[in-house]
Write a protein that holds these residues in place. Sequence first.
Motif, PDB file in Angstrom:
ATOM      1  N   LEU A 105      -5.170   3.955  -8.038  1.00 59.05           N
ATOM      2  CA  LEU A 105      -3.732   4.000  -7.780  1.00 59.05           C
ATOM      3  C   LEU A 105      -3.001   2.886  -8.531  1.00 59.05           C
ATOM      4  O   LEU A 105      -1.906   3.095  -9.057  1.00 59.05           O
ATOM      5  CB  LEU A 105      -3.467   3.895  -6.275  1.00 59.05           C
ATOM      6  CG  LEU A 105      -3.920   5.103  -5.459  1.00 59.05           C
ATOM      7  CD1 LEU A 105      -3.800   4.824  -3.964  1.00 59.05           C
ATOM      8  CD2 LEU A 105      -3.104   6.343  -5.826  1.00 59.05           C
ATOM      9  N   MET A 106      -3.602   1.704  -8.589  1.00 53.71           N
ATOM     10  CA  MET A 106      -2.996   0.605  -9.352  1.00 53.71           C
ATOM     11  C   MET A 106      -2.833   0.985 -10.818  1.00 53.71           C
ATOM     12  O   MET A 106      -1.776   0.761 -11.428  1.00 53.71           O
ATOM     13  CB  MET A 106      -3.871  -0.644  -9.263  1.00 53.71           C
ATOM     14  CG  MET A 106      -3.935  -1.317  -7.917  1.00 53.71           C
ATOM     15  SD  MET A 106      -5.044  -2.750  -8.040  1.00 53.71           S
ATOM     16  CE  MET A 106      -5.896  -2.639  -6.468  1.00 53.71           C
ATOM     17  N   GLU A 107      -3.909   1.535 -11.397  1.00 52.46           N
ATOM     18  CA  GLU A 107      -3.872   1.888 -12.815  1.00 52.46           C
ATOM     19  C   GLU A 107      -2.802   2.940 -13.104  1.00 52.46           C
ATOM     20  O   GLU A 107      -2.201   2.957 -14.179  1.00 52.46           O
ATOM     21  CB  GLU A 107      -5.252   2.406 -13.264  1.00 52.46           C
ATOM     22  CG  GLU A 107      -6.335   1.355 -13.307  1.00 52.46           C
ATOM     23  CD  GLU A 107      -6.052   0.260 -14.327  1.00 52.46           C
ATOM     24  OE1 GLU A 107      -5.373   0.538 -15.342  1.00 52.46           O
ATOM     25  OE2 GLU A 107      -6.489  -0.882 -14.094  1.00 52.46           O
ATOM     26  N   SER A 108      -2.553   3.810 -12.153  1.00 48.40           N
ATOM     27  CA  SER A 108      -1.607   4.907 -12.358  1.00 48.40           C
ATOM     28  C   SER A 108      -0.160   4.508 -12.078  1.00 48.40           C
ATOM     29  O   SER A 108       0.752   5.009 -12.751  1.00 48.40           O
ATOM     30  CB  SER A 108      -1.981   6.094 -11.468  1.00 48.40           C
ATOM     31  OG  SER A 108      -3.255   6.591 -11.797  1.00 48.40           O
ATOM     32  N   PHE A 109       0.064   3.624 -11.093  1.00 47.23           N
ATOM     33  CA  PHE A 109       1.435   3.425 -10.604  1.00 47.23           C
ATOM     34  C   PHE A 109       1.953   1.995 -10.681  1.00 47.23           C
ATOM     35  O   PHE A 109       3.124   1.769 -10.373  1.00 47.23           O
ATOM     36  CB  PHE A 109       1.528   3.916  -9.155  1.00 47.23           C
ATOM     37  CG  PHE A 109       1.246   5.378  -8.994  1.00 47.23           C
ATOM     38  CD1 PHE A 109       2.099   6.327  -9.540  1.00 47.23           C
ATOM     39  CD2 PHE A 109       0.117   5.821  -8.326  1.00 47.23           C
ATOM     40  CE1 PHE A 109       1.848   7.680  -9.397  1.00 47.23           C
ATOM     41  CE2 PHE A 109      -0.150   7.171  -8.173  1.00 47.23           C
ATOM     42  CZ  PHE A 109       0.720   8.102  -8.722  1.00 47.23           C
ATOM     43  N   TRP A 110       1.129   1.033 -11.059  1.00 46.93           N
ATOM     44  CA  TRP A 110       1.615  -0.344 -11.218  1.00 46.93           C
ATOM     45  C   TRP A 110       1.850  -0.656 -12.687  1.00 46.93           C
ATOM     46  O   TRP A 110       1.051  -0.230 -13.529  1.00 46.93           O
ATOM     47  CB  TRP A 110       0.597  -1.330 -10.649  1.00 46.93           C
ATOM     48  CG  TRP A 110       0.596  -1.456  -9.161  1.00 46.93           C
ATOM     49  CD1 TRP A 110       1.332  -0.740  -8.260  1.00 46.93           C
ATOM     50  CD2 TRP A 110      -0.207  -2.363  -8.389  1.00 46.93           C
ATOM     51  NE1 TRP A 110       1.040  -1.139  -6.978  1.00 46.93           N
ATOM     52  CE2 TRP A 110       0.089  -2.140  -7.039  1.00 46.93           C
ATOM     53  CE3 TRP A 110      -1.154  -3.336  -8.716  1.00 46.93           C
ATOM     54  CZ2 TRP A 110      -0.514  -2.853  -6.002  1.00 46.93           C
ATOM     55  CZ3 TRP A 110      -1.759  -4.054  -7.696  1.00 46.93           C
ATOM     56  CH2 TRP A 110      -1.443  -3.817  -6.354  1.00 46.93           C
ATOM     57  N   PRO A 111       2.891  -1.395 -13.036  1.00 49.72           N
ATOM     58  CA  PRO A 111       3.972  -1.830 -12.157  1.00 49.72           C
ATOM     59  C   PRO A 111       4.786  -0.637 -11.664  1.00 49.72           C
ATOM     60  O   PRO A 111       5.039   0.281 -12.442  1.00 49.72           O
ATOM     61  CB  PRO A 111       4.823  -2.723 -13.058  1.00 49.72           C
ATOM     62  CG  PRO A 111       3.964  -3.067 -14.231  1.00 49.72           C
ATOM     63  CD  PRO A 111       3.059  -1.879 -14.409  1.00 49.72           C
ATOM     64  N   GLY A 112       5.202  -0.691 -10.407  1.00 48.95           N
ATOM     65  CA  GLY A 112       5.978   0.409  -9.865  1.00 48.95           C
ATOM     66  C   GLY A 112       6.122   0.341  -8.365  1.00 48.95           C
ATOM     67  O   GLY A 112       5.599  -0.571  -7.708  1.00 48.95           O
ATOM     68  N   PRO A 113       6.821   1.326  -7.784  1.00 45.36           N
ATOM     69  CA  PRO A 113       7.192   1.301  -6.363  1.00 45.36           C
ATOM     70  C   PRO A 113       6.087   1.784  -5.437  1.00 45.36           C
ATOM     71  O   PRO A 113       6.279   2.700  -4.641  1.00 45.36           O
ATOM     72  CB  PRO A 113       8.418   2.208  -6.316  1.00 45.36           C
ATOM     73  CG  PRO A 113       8.182   3.207  -7.398  1.00 45.36           C
ATOM     74  CD  PRO A 113       7.488   2.448  -8.492  1.00 45.36           C
ATOM     75  N   LEU A 114       4.906   1.165  -5.542  1.00 44.07           N
ATOM     76  CA  LEU A 114       3.770   1.506  -4.694  1.00 44.07           C
ATOM     77  C   LEU A 114       3.171   0.237  -4.117  1.00 44.07           C
ATOM     78  O   LEU A 114       2.802  -0.681  -4.868  1.00 44.07           O
ATOM     79  CB  LEU A 114       2.696   2.251  -5.488  1.00 44.07           C
ATOM     80  CG  LEU A 114       1.426   2.593  -4.695  1.00 44.07           C
ATOM     81  CD1 LEU A 114       1.715   3.674  -3.650  1.00 44.07           C
ATOM     82  CD2 LEU A 114       0.299   3.040  -5.623  1.00 44.07           C
ATOM     83  N   THR A 115       3.065   0.178  -2.784  1.00 43.18           N
ATOM     84  CA  THR A 115       2.408  -0.926  -2.085  1.00 43.18           C
ATOM     85  C   THR A 115       1.085  -0.431  -1.530  1.00 43.18           C
ATOM     86  O   THR A 115       1.028   0.643  -0.912  1.00 43.18           O
ATOM     87  CB  THR A 115       3.286  -1.451  -0.933  1.00 43.18           C
ATOM     88  OG1 THR A 115       4.481  -2.007  -1.477  1.00 43.18           O
ATOM     89  CG2 THR A 115       2.562  -2.505  -0.116  1.00 43.18           C
ATOM     90  N   LEU A 116       0.024  -1.207  -1.744  1.00 48.84           N
ATOM     91  CA  LEU A 116      -1.299  -0.866  -1.226  1.00 48.84           C
ATOM     92  C   LEU A 116      -1.678  -1.810  -0.101  1.00 48.84           C
ATOM     93  O   LEU A 116      -1.528  -3.036  -0.228  1.00 48.84           O
ATOM     94  CB  LEU A 116      -2.339  -0.938  -2.342  1.00 48.84           C
ATOM     95  CG  LEU A 116      -2.120   0.000  -3.527  1.00 48.84           C
ATOM     96  CD1 LEU A 116      -3.209  -0.196  -4.564  1.00 48.84           C
ATOM     97  CD2 LEU A 116      -2.073   1.456  -3.072  1.00 48.84           C
ATOM     98  N   ILE A 117      -2.166  -1.245   0.998  1.00 50.39           N
ATOM     99  CA  ILE A 117      -2.663  -2.028   2.126  1.00 50.39           C
ATOM    100  C   ILE A 117      -4.173  -2.171   1.958  1.00 50.39           C
ATOM    101  O   ILE A 117      -4.900  -1.169   1.896  1.00 50.39           O
ATOM    102  CB  ILE A 117      -2.335  -1.356   3.470  1.00 50.39           C
ATOM    103  CG1 ILE A 117      -0.824  -1.110   3.596  1.00 50.39           C
ATOM    104  CG2 ILE A 117      -2.846  -2.212   4.630  1.00 50.39           C
ATOM    105  CD1 ILE A 117       0.032  -2.350   3.556  1.00 50.39           C
ATOM    106  N   LEU A 118      -4.625  -3.430   1.888  1.00 50.57           N
ATOM    107  CA  LEU A 118      -6.030  -3.735   1.624  1.00 50.57           C
ATOM    108  C   LEU A 118      -6.529  -4.795   2.595  1.00 50.57           C
ATOM    109  O   LEU A 118      -5.736  -5.534   3.178  1.00 50.57           O
ATOM    110  CB  LEU A 118      -6.191  -4.243   0.189  1.00 50.57           C
ATOM    111  CG  LEU A 118      -5.708  -3.291  -0.912  1.00 50.57           C
ATOM    112  CD1 LEU A 118      -5.533  -4.042  -2.223  1.00 50.57           C
ATOM    113  CD2 LEU A 118      -6.671  -2.128  -1.068  1.00 50.57           C
ATOM    114  N   LYS A 119      -7.844  -4.871   2.770  1.00 50.81           N
ATOM    115  CA  LYS A 119      -8.419  -5.939   3.580  1.00 50.81           C
ATOM    116  C   LYS A 119      -8.125  -7.274   2.901  1.00 50.81           C
ATOM    117  O   LYS A 119      -8.359  -7.448   1.705  1.00 50.81           O
ATOM    118  CB  LYS A 119      -9.929  -5.747   3.728  1.00 50.81           C
ATOM    119  CG  LYS A 119     -10.315  -4.545   4.583  1.00 50.81           C
ATOM    120  CD  LYS A 119      -9.904  -4.728   6.032  1.00 50.81           C
ATOM    121  CE  LYS A 119     -10.385  -3.577   6.905  1.00 50.81           C
ATOM    122  NZ  LYS A 119      -9.949  -3.707   8.309  1.00 50.81           N
TER     123      LYS A 119
END
Length: 335
Positions: free
Chosen positions: A80-94
Motif C-alpha cells: 500500500l505504501m508503494e502504491s499510495f505514498w506520498p498521498g492521502p492514506l494512513t496505515l495503522i501498524l504495531k
Amino acid sequence: MIPSDADYRRAVELLRAGELVAIPTETVYGLGADAANPAAVAKIFAAKGRPADHPLIVHLAGHDAVDHWAEAVPDVAWELMESFWPGPLTLILKKQAWVPDAVTGGQDTVGLRVPGHPVALELLRRFAASGGKGAGEHAGIAAPSANRFGRISPTTAAHVAEELGERIPMILDGGPCKVGIESTIVDCSRGEPVVLRPGHIAPEHLEAVLGLRPSIETAQGAPRVSGSLEAHYAPRTPLRLVAGERLLDFLNSQRHRGGVCAVIAHSQPPQAGMPHPWRLLPADPVGYAHDLYGALRDMDHAGADLIVVESLPGDVAWTAVADRLRRAAAGAGQG
C-alpha cells in the motif's frame, strides 16, 4: 502559495523547540508537533481541546522512516505504501516500544502516512535533517486537523487562523488543500487490512493493489483512530440531511414557519427568488469532497437557523463524503 526559506527555517526551529506549527497537506491543514516529544504533543491536545486518549497520525518524510516507528510491518502495508505514498492514506501498524503514548492514545498501534503535499514534504525533510532529539533522521510530525476538536476541518490557512488564532505561533501557508477531506485510514495491524476511515483513496483503489476489497469498519473499536467519533467535522449551526426530491418542499415549509435555512445541494440549483443562502457543489464525489468543508464553514457563518444538505447518492463512490456528513449532522449545533 510557496513558503520562503525563512518560513521553513522558522517552522523547523519551532518544532525542535517543542512548539506547534500548522502545516498544509493535500487533505486538510494539520496542527503539527514533534511526534517524539510528549510535551510538544500535549500542546496539540490543549490547543484543540482534544481528548487525551484520542490517537494522532504521524507524518513522515518517506518510507525509510516506517521501521523506526512501527514493528513487524506486514507485506500488505509495504504494498500500500508503494502504491499510495506520498498521498492521502494512513496505515495503522504495531508501534515500536519507544513511541510515546501521547501519540497513540495509549494503544499498541500507531498511524503513519507520507503526505502528498510539496510544502509538507519539504518541511518534513528539513525537520528530519535538522538532527533534533527523539527520532532524529526519522523524525515525524504528529498532526491532527488544525481546528477545535469536533469542528469543521480547515482546508485553507485562513480557516486555521479562524479556528485557532493566537493559540499557535505559526501557520505555514501552502495554499488550498487539493483533496479537502481527511486521509483514508487502513488498519494493517490485525491480519487482513480493514478500512477504519473512508477517504479519497476508495475501496476499489485498494482492491486494485491488494486483489481483494477490504471491509469497512467505521464504528469506534480497536484500534481507535482519528475521525472515528460519531459526532465530528461539525458546524455550530444545526444540520439536517434532506432527500433531493423533498428539498424544495422542506425549504418552503421552513420558510412558512419563519425559519432561515442555508442550503448545500449537488443537483438542484436555487430557484429564482429563493431567499435562502444556497451553495451548489459539484455532482461528483471528488469535487464535492474538495468543496465540502469550505461550504459547511461558509454556511455556518450565514446566520441561518438550520443548514440543509441535499442527501447524497447511495453508491460506494460517495462513501467518504457521506461518512463526513453523517458525523457532521450528529455533532452540529453543539457548543
